[in-house]
Scaffold this motif. Structure first.
Motif, PDB file in Angstrom:
ATOM      1  N   SER A 514       0.818  -1.208   0.000  1.00  0.00           N
ATOM      2  CA  SER A 514       0.000   0.000   0.000  1.00  0.00           C
ATOM      3  C   SER A 514       0.852   1.258   0.000  1.00  0.00           C
ATOM      4  O   SER A 514       0.356   2.333   0.323  1.00  0.00           O
ATOM      5  N   ALA A 515       2.132   1.133  -0.351  1.00  0.00           N
ATOM      6  CA  ALA A 515       2.985   2.318  -0.448  1.00  0.00           C
ATOM      7  C   ALA A 515       2.341   3.318  -1.402  1.00  0.00           C
ATOM      8  O   ALA A 515       1.856   2.948  -2.475  1.00  0.00           O
ATOM      9  N   THR A 516       2.333   4.578  -1.014  1.00  0.00           N
ATOM     10  CA  THR A 516       1.538   5.578  -1.724  1.00  0.00           C
ATOM     11  C   THR A 516       1.900   5.703  -3.193  1.00  0.00           C
ATOM     12  O   THR A 516       1.038   5.983  -4.026  1.00  0.00           O
ATOM     13  N   GLU A 517       3.156   5.496  -3.566  1.00  0.00           N
ATOM     14  CA  GLU A 517       3.548   5.727  -4.954  1.00  0.00           C
ATOM     15  C   GLU A 517       3.392   4.498  -5.835  1.00  0.00           C
ATOM     16  O   GLU A 517       3.553   4.586  -7.054  1.00  0.00           O
ATOM     17  N   LEU A 518       3.097   3.328  -5.274  1.00  0.00           N
ATOM     18  CA  LEU A 518       3.011   2.132  -6.094  1.00  0.00           C
ATOM     19  C   LEU A 518       1.909   2.226  -7.148  1.00  0.00           C
ATOM     20  O   LEU A 518       2.101   1.844  -8.305  1.00  0.00           O
ATOM     21  N   THR A 519       0.748   2.744  -6.753  1.00  0.00           N
ATOM     22  CA  THR A 519      -0.373   2.764  -7.690  1.00  0.00           C
ATOM     23  C   THR A 519      -0.184   3.794  -8.801  1.00  0.00           C
ATOM     24  O   THR A 519      -0.968   3.817  -9.755  1.00  0.00           O
ATOM     25  N   THR A 520       0.817   4.655  -8.681  1.00  0.00           N
ATOM     26  CA  THR A 520       1.163   5.533  -9.798  1.00  0.00           C
ATOM     27  C   THR A 520       1.658   4.716 -10.983  1.00  0.00           C
ATOM     28  O   THR A 520       1.462   5.085 -12.141  1.00  0.00           O
ATOM     29  N   PHE A 521       2.295   3.566 -10.678  1.00  0.00           N
ATOM     30  CA  PHE A 521       2.941   2.764 -11.712  1.00  0.00           C
ATOM     31  C   PHE A 521       2.271   1.399 -11.929  1.00  0.00           C
ATOM     32  O   PHE A 521       2.331   0.837 -13.014  1.00  0.00           O
ATOM     33  N   ILE A 522       1.666   0.841 -10.875  1.00  0.00           N
ATOM     34  CA  ILE A 522       1.170  -0.537 -10.904  1.00  0.00           C
ATOM     35  C   ILE A 522      -0.357  -0.548 -10.910  1.00  0.00           C
ATOM     36  O   ILE A 522      -0.995   0.216 -10.175  1.00  0.00           O
ATOM     37  N   ARG A 523      -0.953  -1.438 -11.693  1.00  0.00           N
ATOM     38  CA  ARG A 523      -2.412  -1.578 -11.717  1.00  0.00           C
ATOM     39  C   ARG A 523      -2.908  -2.123 -10.371  1.00  0.00           C
ATOM     40  O   ARG A 523      -2.468  -3.201  -9.939  1.00  0.00           O
ATOM     41  N   PRO A 524      -3.809  -1.422  -9.706  1.00  0.00           N
ATOM     42  CA  PRO A 524      -4.344  -1.931  -8.428  1.00  0.00           C
ATOM     43  C   PRO A 524      -4.987  -3.304  -8.558  1.00  0.00           C
ATOM     44  O   PRO A 524      -4.878  -4.136  -7.647  1.00  0.00           O
ATOM     45  N   ASP A 525      -5.673  -3.575  -9.703  1.00  0.00           N
ATOM     46  CA  ASP A 525      -6.314  -4.888  -9.840  1.00  0.00           C
ATOM     47  C   ASP A 525      -5.276  -5.992 -10.014  1.00  0.00           C
ATOM     48  O   ASP A 525      -5.509  -7.141  -9.614  1.00  0.00           O
TER      49      ASP A 525
END
Length: 562
Positions: A514-525
């Motif tokens: 759940s690191a804040t910057e991960l979803t900038t690059f990685i698809r949440p699904d």
């Protein structure tokens, strides 16, 4: 990382503070510290007093030392750092024009954390496809790697970096290059064994360690310690064992069996620690597996064949003749040779970022090649030496430097100079290295390499041998084509086992994702499917995610230090 029994020593140097741990001062009165255990040229050891004196009066002289090497010195006005000629020992600094506190550091992660820096999206893009970085970029904006042979100074005016310009050198004929390299390697190995009689040769079935063995006099091979990391019965191990038996060497072979008993939490701890040591900029899965395997070997002084690739045109394909190149050539090289082995799997990246990342990484490779000159094969040599070697091999050597002293004789300035002065046609298809092998030891030159013909076949090709070599090259290219079509890549030894353990830990502790910057690059699904067990990610994807997690979360416990 700071070890459990190490203490941080802080010295005031004018407006700066010089903090260190695990290092003894070369000269306490001048606050000079060596940042590498390798302190020698190809001719032998360099004394601590000489290093301290050079740091005081002429730091540029220290670029003659064998990589990896670096040193730092504090004085009344500030702190000075010097890098080796290849930038192999990784050092970092805040960009001179970047806002925020200026910093010099042996850790890009700490430099980024202390400055509160954001992740560099271009660096993330390149790493998602390449697995390592190009040029002097780091994963953080405003933090750069110190360039090869450069000197960084931190004082009241901030950070200043002075680069050493490389002078152009005239070409060298093949036979002259062979003679000079053979003399250099013989002298270097003799001096090394005089200084370190118990040094261990990292012996494989390949060409580079064969050259180093050939440079050691036959009389000194009996009793020489050698080690091979691999599965007993594999081609590498078989060839290395035959060579060891032939010359009476003490041969130690170990594998990766210790991975079987690791728990998920142990696997995560190992891979996370590896990512820290690599500053989030290479493959922590590969380093963690190596760390486990190395735990059964004696550490100490190692003789490594790293560097021979520089002299055989690593990125050459097809007929070699001098020519110019276009962006199409650059994009093809990136697609077929560079973005194959360590790219993340399709579907992991956010679609918008994925498209941007591919275009950006292509541009970065093209820029690196263009900066290297207008001749194609020489530009690819420069790409290998100044980018792949510096940022992939160098970061790994830096990461293990505290555990063992790794000496790479073929990274000395003289050998690199010879390799750069050779024409591409003399390096292609390992011609130069094969001729060098025959000059050093014709007997060893007649013994086949692992999976390849004996060097004599390459040194003096006839039509039949040339056809066989072309067939072998064709097979390698066919494997690359198939790999690309299948969207597959080549994991490191033990990669699948460690990746599975890391993913198991993430599933037990989803908060790590759940690191804040991960979803900038990685698809949440994609993350959801991976945590739910519907996706078993590749080792390359696990390595990439681990690096992002470590960089995003920052220092997690008291064992992290600058």
């Amino acid at each position: 990382m700071l070890g459990p029994h190490e203490e941080v020593t802080t010295r005031v140097s004018g407006p700066a503070k010089l903090s260190s741990w695990g290092l003894g001062a070369l000269n306490p009165s001048t606050q000079t510290l060596a940042l590498s255990r390798v302190m020698r040229t190809e001719r032998g050891e360099v004394s601590p007093a000489e290093i301290a004196e050079d740091m005081r009066h002429n730091p540029a002289r220290l670029t003659r030392l064998l990589p990896p090497f670096a040193a730092v010195r504090g004085d009344e006005q500030g702190v000075t750092m010097v890098a080796d000629s290849m930038g192999f020992r990784q050092l970092y600094h805040s960009a001179p024009d970047a806002a925020g506190a200026p910093v010099l550091s042996t850790s890009a992660l700490f430099a980024g954390w202390i400055r509160g820096a954001e992740l560099d999206h271009t660096a993330v893009a390149v790493q998602s496809l390449l697995g390592w970085q190009l040029g002097q970029r780091t994963v953080f904006r405003g933090v750069e790697k110190l360039a090869p042979g450069a000197i960084a100074r931190l004082d009241a005016d901030g950070v200043r970096v002075s680069a050493t310009e490389r002078a152009g050198e005239a070409g060298i004929p093949l036979e002259e290059a062979v003679s000079a390299a053979a003399e250099m390697l013989r002298g270097s190995l003799e001096a090394l064994l005089d200084d370190h009689p118990e040094a261990v040769l990292q012996l494989t079935g390949g060409q580079d360690s064969r050259l180093l063995l050939s440079a050691i006099p036959v009389a000194r091979r009996r009793g020489l310690r050698a080690m091979t990391l691999g599965v007993p019965g594999s081609g590498d191990v078989t060839v290395a064992r035959q060579l060891a038996e032939r010359y009476g060497m003490r041969h130690d072979v170990r594998g990766l069996a210790a991975l079987d008993g690791l728990s998920a939490v142990d696997g995560w701890d190992l891979v996370r620690a590896a990512a820290m040591r690599l500053d989030g900029m290479s493959d922590p899965i590969a380093l963690a597996a190596l760390t486990v395997a190395e735990g059964s070997f004696d550490q100490g002084v190692r003789i490594s064949g790293l560097g021979g690739e520089i002299a055989r045109g690593f990125y050459y394909t097809g007929g070699v003749r001098e020519r110019t190149f276009t962006r199409k050539d650059s994009h093809q090289l990136a697609a077929w040779r560079m973005f194959v082995n360590e790219a993340v799997e399709p579907g992991l990246l956010d679609p918008e970022f994925s498209a941007w990342a591919r275009a950006t990484a292509d541009d970065e490779v093209a820029s690196a090649l263009s900066a290297a000159g207008d001749e194609w094969f020489r530009a690819t040599d420069e790409l290998y030496l100044r980018h792949r070697m510096q940022r992939w091999a160098g970061v790994t050597d830096t990461a293990v430097g505290a555990q063992r002293m790794v000496i790479n004789p073929m990274l000395c300035q003289q050998f690199l100079s010879i390799a750069s002065r050779l024409s591409p046609k003399d390096k292609a298809h390992s011609l130069f290295l094969a001729r060098l092998q025959m000059a050093l030891d014709p007997e060893l030159g007649r013994i086949p390499l692992e999976g390849r013909a004996a060097p004599i076949a390459t040194a003096y090709p006839n039509p039949w041998r040339s056809a066989a070599g072309a067939l072998a090259t064709g097979r390698r290219l066919t494997r690359k084509v198939g790999q690309r079509i299948r969207h597959g890549n080549r994991p490191p030894a033990g990669g699948f086992q460690l990746a599975e353990k890391v993913v198991g830990h993430w599933r037990a502790h989803p908060e790590l994702l759940s690191a804040t910057e991960l979803t900038t690059f990685i698809r949440p699904d994609w993350i959801g499917d991976m945590l739910g067990g519907r996706i078993a990610p590749r080792p390359s994807s696990v390595a990439f995610l681990t690096n992002l997690i470590v960089a995003s979360l920052g220092p997690c416990n008291e064992t992290t230090a600058p």
